[in-house]
Design a protein around this motif. Structure first.
Motif, mmCIF file in Angstrom:
data_model
loop_
_atom_site.group_PDB
_atom_site.id
_atom_site.type_symbol
_atom_site.label_atom_id
_atom_site.label_comp_id
_atom_site.label_asym_id
_atom_site.label_seq_id
_atom_site.Cartn_x
_atom_site.Cartn_y
_atom_site.Cartn_z
ATOM 1 N N ALA A 2 0.688 -1.315 0.087
ATOM 2 C CA ALA A 2 -0.050 0.164 0.004
ATOM 3 C C ALA A 2 0.797 1.243 -0.021
ATOM 4 C CB ALA A 2 -0.980 -0.070 1.206
ATOM 5 N N GLU A 3 1.997 1.206 0.556
ATOM 6 C CA GLU A 3 2.839 2.405 0.783
ATOM 7 C C GLU A 3 3.442 2.700 -0.622
ATOM 8 O OE1 GLU A 3 7.116 2.993 2.706
ATOM 9 O OE2 GLU A 3 5.596 2.735 4.034
ATOM 10 N N LYS A 4 3.768 1.438 -1.366
ATOM 11 C CA LYS A 4 4.301 1.715 -2.924
ATOM 12 C C LYS A 4 3.209 2.393 -3.621
ATOM 13 C CE LYS A 4 6.821 -1.411 -5.980
ATOM 14 N NZ LYS A 4 6.952 -2.878 -6.119
ATOM 15 N N VAL A 5 1.966 1.994 -3.582
ATOM 16 C CA VAL A 5 1.115 2.507 -4.517
ATOM 17 C C VAL A 5 0.591 3.939 -4.033
ATOM 18 C CG1 VAL A 5 -1.469 2.273 -4.936
ATOM 19 C CG2 VAL A 5 0.026 0.272 -4.789
ATOM 20 N N ASN A 26 -12.633 6.313 0.676
ATOM 21 C CA ASN A 26 -11.713 5.592 1.307
ATOM 22 C C ASN A 26 -10.191 5.521 0.727
ATOM 23 O OD1 ASN A 26 -13.401 4.778 3.279
ATOM 24 N ND2 ASN A 26 -14.170 2.935 2.104
ATOM 25 N N LEU A 27 -9.935 6.140 -0.389
ATOM 26 C CA LEU A 27 -8.650 6.376 -0.819
ATOM 27 C C LEU A 27 -7.707 6.919 0.132
ATOM 28 C CD1 LEU A 27 -6.777 5.821 -3.170
ATOM 29 C CD2 LEU A 27 -7.712 7.692 -4.427
ATOM 30 N N ALA A 28 -8.281 7.895 0.527
ATOM 31 C CA ALA A 28 -7.498 8.828 1.782
ATOM 32 C C ALA A 28 -6.860 7.838 2.716
ATOM 33 C CB ALA A 28 -8.579 9.731 2.499
ATOM 34 N N ASN A 29 -7.266 6.843 3.024
ATOM 35 C CA ASN A 29 -6.636 5.722 3.915
ATOM 36 C C ASN A 29 -5.683 5.191 3.487
ATOM 37 O OD1 ASN A 29 -9.027 6.211 5.600
ATOM 38 N ND2 ASN A 29 -9.947 4.529 5.012
ATOM 39 N N ILE A 30 -5.567 5.056 2.026
ATOM 40 C CA ILE A 30 -4.247 4.650 1.365
ATOM 41 C C ILE A 30 -3.433 5.635 1.246
ATOM 42 C CG2 ILE A 30 -3.196 3.590 -0.673
ATOM 43 C CD1 ILE A 30 -5.971 2.226 -0.856
ATOM 44 N N LEU A 31 -3.534 6.903 1.006
ATOM 45 C CA LEU A 31 -2.922 7.963 0.815
ATOM 46 C C LEU A 31 -2.042 8.164 2.097
ATOM 47 C CD1 LEU A 31 -4.770 10.137 -1.571
ATOM 48 C CD2 LEU A 31 -2.885 8.582 -2.169
ATOM 49 N N GLY A 32 -2.696 8.130 3.232
ATOM 50 C CA GLY A 32 -1.931 8.435 4.625
ATOM 51 C C GLY A 32 -2.198 9.909 5.241
ATOM 52 N N ASP A 33 -1.815 10.184 6.429
ATOM 53 C CA ASP A 33 -1.987 11.341 7.062
ATOM 54 C C ASP A 33 -1.534 12.529 6.431
ATOM 55 O OD1 ASP A 33 -3.073 9.822 8.922
ATOM 56 O OD2 ASP A 33 -1.195 9.579 10.191
ATOM 57 N N ILE A 63 -1.781 3.567 -12.468
ATOM 58 C CA ILE A 63 -0.971 3.414 -11.458
ATOM 59 C C ILE A 63 -0.972 2.165 -10.596
ATOM 60 C CG2 ILE A 63 -0.281 4.646 -9.373
ATOM 61 C CD1 ILE A 63 -1.247 7.151 -10.850
ATOM 62 N N ILE A 64 -2.299 1.912 -10.244
ATOM 63 C CA ILE A 64 -2.381 0.855 -9.386
ATOM 64 C C ILE A 64 -2.019 -0.581 -10.028
ATOM 65 C CG2 ILE A 64 -4.420 -0.763 -8.202
ATOM 66 C CD1 ILE A 64 -3.816 1.601 -6.792
ATOM 67 N N SER A 65 -2.370 -0.710 -11.243
ATOM 68 C CA SER A 65 -1.920 -1.769 -12.165
ATOM 69 C C SER A 65 -0.526 -2.209 -12.385
ATOM 70 C CB SER A 65 -2.766 -2.058 -13.552
ATOM 71 O OG SER A 65 -2.394 -0.938 -14.252
ATOM 72 N N ARG A 66 0.212 -0.883 -12.458
ATOM 73 C CA ARG A 66 1.638 -0.948 -12.667
ATOM 74 C C ARG A 66 2.422 -1.292 -11.034
ATOM 75 N NH1 ARG A 66 3.870 4.172 -14.348
ATOM 76 N NH2 ARG A 66 1.905 5.207 -14.268
ATOM 77 N N GLU A 69 1.410 -5.481 -6.577
ATOM 78 C CA GLU A 69 2.169 -6.623 -6.887
ATOM 79 C C GLU A 69 1.141 -7.666 -7.514
ATOM 80 O OE1 GLU A 69 4.140 -7.725 -3.422
ATOM 81 O OE2 GLU A 69 5.423 -5.758 -3.473
ATOM 82 N N GLU A 70 -0.155 -7.659 -7.086
ATOM 83 C CA GLU A 70 -1.205 -8.547 -7.614
ATOM 84 C C GLU A 70 -2.138 -8.098 -8.672
ATOM 85 O OE1 GLU A 70 -1.216 -11.407 -6.083
ATOM 86 O OE2 GLU A 70 0.474 -10.876 -4.588
ATOM 87 N N PRO A 71 -2.231 -8.874 -9.568
ATOM 88 C CA PRO A 71 -3.366 -8.481 -10.634
ATOM 89 C C PRO A 71 -4.613 -7.676 -10.326
ATOM 90 C CG PRO A 71 -2.986 -10.694 -10.752
ATOM 91 C CD PRO A 71 -2.518 -10.264 -9.392
ATOM 92 N N LEU A 72 -4.901 -6.629 -10.955
ATOM 93 C CA LEU A 72 -6.256 -5.770 -10.330
ATOM 94 C C LEU A 72 -7.282 -6.421 -11.106
ATOM 95 C CD1 LEU A 72 -7.298 -3.048 -9.245
ATOM 96 C CD2 LEU A 72 -6.397 -1.876 -11.376
#
Length: 143
Positions: A2-5, A26-33, A63-66, A69-72
């Protein structure tokens, strides 16, 4: 990871990511503080906002698909009721998948009730169109 993405999204999309967070909170949760959700504040017309969202969502998928590590995998159900805006977004993603992101692992599954769709249904037309532009489509009939 998730950090890499998250890093890839921030670097590639910049301040534009705030518009996508508006549509996908919920994308804000992935993007961090350190993500500032107040960045996007343009006053687009409805048409411009829709085009911007389609463009940003395609960038997001790319970006997510690149970087993941897993298929989207996307799965859309009940597409016999799909609206024109959703068809336009799906078309843009599939056209992109057929050209710009060939090396990425992206799978799109669409389910619909055949008995509720005519040959002239906009989804059938769109799938035929993307197929002619090189995006592989396969129809599986379930009984």
């Amino acid at each position: 990871t998730a950090e890499k993405v998250s890093t890839a999204l921030k670097e590639n999309m910049g301040e534009e990511i705030a518009y996508l967070v508006t549509a996908i909170p919920n994308l804000a949760n992935i993007l961090g503080d350190d993500f500032d959700s107040n960045q996007g504040s343009k006053n687009d017309t409805a048409g411009d906002a829709q085009k911007r969202l389609r463009y940003l969502f395609c960038q997001f998928v790319d970006i997510i698909s690149r970087y993941h590590e897993e298929p989207l995998i996307f799965f859309l159900d009940d597409c016999q009721w799909i609206d024109n805006a959703s068809i336009a977004l799906l078309n843009q993603i599939l056209m992109m998948a057929g050209s710009a992101i060939k090396d990425h692992r992206l799978f799109f599954f669409v389910a619909c009730r055949d008995d509720e769709m005519s040959e002239s249904h906009p989804l059938n037309f769109m799938l035929t169109t993307v197929n002619t532009f090189g995006t592989k489509t396969t129809k599986i009939q379930l009984t």
